[in-house]
Design an enzyme around this catalytic site. Structure first.
Site, mmCIF file in Angstrom:
data_model
loop_
_atom_site.group_PDB
_atom_site.id
_atom_site.type_symbol
_atom_site.label_atom_id
_atom_site.label_comp_id
_atom_site.label_asym_id
_atom_site.label_seq_id
_atom_site.Cartn_x
_atom_site.Cartn_y
_atom_site.Cartn_z
ATOM 1 N N GLY A 12 0.825 -1.208 0.000
ATOM 2 C CA GLY A 12 0.000 0.000 0.000
ATOM 3 C C GLY A 12 0.858 1.256 0.000
ATOM 4 N N ARG A 16 -2.088 8.279 3.756
ATOM 5 C CA ARG A 16 -2.419 9.105 4.917
ATOM 6 C C ARG A 16 -1.167 9.629 5.635
ATOM 7 N NH1 ARG A 16 -6.626 4.607 7.062
ATOM 8 N NH2 ARG A 16 -5.294 3.341 5.710
ATOM 9 N N GLY A 81 -6.482 -3.686 -2.718
ATOM 10 C CA GLY A 81 -6.987 -4.107 -1.414
ATOM 11 C C GLY A 81 -6.215 -5.269 -0.814
ATOM 12 N N THR A 82 -6.454 -5.480 0.491
ATOM 13 C CA THR A 82 -5.688 -6.498 1.220
ATOM 14 C C THR A 82 -6.006 -7.917 0.728
ATOM 15 O OG1 THR A 82 -7.376 -6.302 2.949
ATOM 16 C CG2 THR A 82 -5.297 -5.158 3.334
ATOM 17 N N GLY A 143 -11.309 -2.113 11.191
ATOM 18 C CA GLY A 143 -12.416 -3.009 10.905
ATOM 19 C C GLY A 143 -13.028 -3.458 12.224
ATOM 20 N N GLU A 158 -15.651 -2.862 7.677
ATOM 21 C CA GLU A 158 -14.703 -1.752 7.614
ATOM 22 C C GLU A 158 -15.377 -0.436 7.976
ATOM 23 O OE1 GLU A 158 -11.236 -1.971 6.969
ATOM 24 O OE2 GLU A 158 -11.846 -4.010 7.454
ATOM 25 N N TYR A 390 42.036 21.366 7.584
ATOM 26 C CA TYR A 390 41.546 21.546 6.216
ATOM 27 C C TYR A 390 42.270 22.721 5.577
ATOM 28 C CZ TYR A 390 37.938 22.058 2.572
ATOM 29 O OH TYR A 390 37.251 22.134 1.386
#
Ligand code: UD1
Ligand code: CA
Length: 481
Positions: A12, A16, A81-82, A143, A158, A390
């Site tokens: 996925g 979000r 989807g899962t 869910g 869901e 340096y």
């Protein structure tokens, strides 16, 4: 469990999170979310691990195979989807027997022991489907578990498909499932995407099993935090806090004193020995190791550092540095990569070090920069010394021998070597090697231009002070005369 396949979902996009970085790669206590999940998965000693990758699989895939070299990567080209993701995984696994565990890549709190108990219970009960659930204070986004009057699990609904009454249910799915492989393979193609999101939900498997008259069971987690997933930055911060709490508590149980757990941050891979003391506002990150009796903090950040037995590190920022036994660092020190401080050495206040090997008992106490240097045992570097490493093009090294004593406000212009037992006068700019036992002096003899201020700065407070001091001196002289 002799035929156990674990499928980990990590395809996925994690929209979000609103991030360039894939959700499952976001760290929680120094380890990626999927890293935590894979660690838990190892505890069930799976026969095979299949990880579903899709979004940014060039980053996610190698990260997974770094952690679990024999993991099979299944590519889900489009994220539908899962349920769809698991179908892709089953095709890639090429197996249709035994037990299949499915875990999401964004539930980092899940513990290996819980997963093991869950899989064992599923097999013992010979269920078609087992779900891992928990009662969370804020079930939004999860869910919800629907149970019938007998308390049996009927379905998972869901968030977006739930009725207002269903949304009141606080028992949620952790997104972790155990399946009988034969049922999984048979039922997966029957999942539909006729729902609010238009996705193939894996959660529909519960309802399909019930419809077929098969057994479904839920294993309710006592510790609900283990079921929590992070979909956005606020949840990520919350899981970070919970994970940190878990880690800090574990170290306290192992004999570490943590004065203020709320402001102490310890990464998952840090190692602390007993009787270590951590003072408030301290972050121990990456692969940091702190040995017995050391005191770290307050207000200190150490990443990938090692702190020796009985050492003291105060208000310091350090990365890839080693602090020797009984050495002291800070307050206000900046240890950059390649710093190695010997036993009973000292890196003091407002000192920055980089690629610097500082010997046993050697001290750099105040206001200095030590870069690309080696300092021998027992040597003392004067306040305000700059190792000028340096030249504008390349970096060069400086070596200072054993038991040398260098003056304040020195500049060592690298490459240069100062011998054993040598000294340098205050204000010396060392451009040539100093032989052992010699005193280097580079500043010109001081000239005092008498009366300069009164003639060149007439009318200033400085001139007035000078005139007053001269007048007082003259009257003192006449008095003495
Ligand atoms: C999911 C569950 C929800 C559960 C919650 C627990 C579904 C439909 N919903 O919701 O019941 O309460 O986890 O945290 O399963 N993924 C893929 N391919 C896809 C879609 C997702 O690999 O096509 C992966 C994601 O990368 C993620 C995992 O599956 O690691 C879960 O997806 P996510 O979008 O986070 O699901 P949730 O909305 O949290
Ligand atoms: Ca999620």
């Amino acid at each position: 469990m002799d035929n156990l396949t674990v499928i980990v979902l990590a395809a996925g996009g994690g929209t979000r999170m609103k991030s360039k970085t894939m959700k499952v790669l976001h760290p929680v206590c120094g380890r990626s979310m999927i890293g935590h999940v894979l660690r838990a998965v190892q505890a069930v000693e799976p026969t095979r691990v299949v990880a579903v990758v899709g979004n940014q699989r060039e980053q996610v895939g190698p990260h997974i195979t770094d952690l679990v070299p024999d993991a099979v990567l299944a590519v889900q080209e489009t994220q539908e989807g899962t349920g769809h993701a698991v179908r892709v995984a089953v095709e890639a696994a090429g197996t249709t027997t035994g037990t299949v565990l499915v875990a999401a890549g964004d539930t980092p709190m899940l513990e290996g022991e819980s997963l093991r108990a869950f899989a064992a219970e599923h097999e013992a009960a010979q269920r078609a489907v087992s779900i891992l659930s928990g009662r969370v204070p804020d079930p939004f986004g999860y869910g919800r578990i629907l149970r019938n009057d007998e308390g049996d699990v009927e379905a998972i609904v869901e968030e977006k498909d739930a009725t207002p009454q269903q949304r009141e249910i606080s028992e949620v799915s952790a997104g972790i499932f155990a399946f009988d492989a034969a049922f999984l393979v048979e039922a997966l193609p029957r999942i539909s995407n006729d729902n609010a999101k238009g996705e193939y939900y894996l959660t529909d498997m519960v309802h399909l099993a019930r419809e077929a008259g098969l057994t479904v069971g839920a294993h309710v987690l006592d510790d609900v935090t283990q079921a929590e997933g992070a979909n956005d930055r606020a949840q990520l911060a919350e899981l970070g806090r919970l994970m940190n709490q878990r880690i800090v508590t574990r170290w306290m149980q192992e004999g570490v004193t943590v004065m203020d757990p709320a402001t102490t941050w310890i990464d998952a891979d840090v190692v602390l020995e007993r009787d270590v003391t951590i003072l408030p506002g301290t972050q121990l990150l990456g692969a940091t190791i702190v040995h017995e009796d050391a005191v770290v903090g307050p207000d200190t950040t150490l990443k990938d550092c090692e702190v020796g037995v009985g050492a003291r590190v105060v208000r310091t920022h350090g990365e890839l540095a080693v602090v020797g036994e009984s050495a002291t660092v800070g307050p206000f020190a900046y240890l950059r990569p390649g710093t190695q401080l010997g036993t009973q050495g000292k890196i003091g206040t407002f000192v920055e070090t980089k690629n610097a090997v500082i010997g046993d008992g050697a001290k750099v106490p105040h206001l200095s920069y030590v870069g690309d240097a080696e300092i021998g045992e027992g040597t003392n570097i004067g306040a305000g010394t700059i190792f000028a490493n340096y030249d504008g093009v390349a970096k060069h090294r400086t070596t200072v021998g054993r038991h040398a004593k260098t003056g304040s406000n020195n500049t060592f212009v690298a490459p240069v070597a100062i011998g054993d037992g040598a000294g340098t006068a205050g204000g010396t700019v060392v451009r040539r090697d100093v032989p052992p036992g010699a005193l280097a002096v580079s500043s010109a003899p001081q000239r005092n231009l008498e009366g300069w201020v009164e003639s060149r700065r007439a009318g200033t407070a400085q001139a007035e002070a000078a005139a007053a001091a001269r007048a007082a001196g003259e009257s003192q002289e006449s008095h003495d005369a």
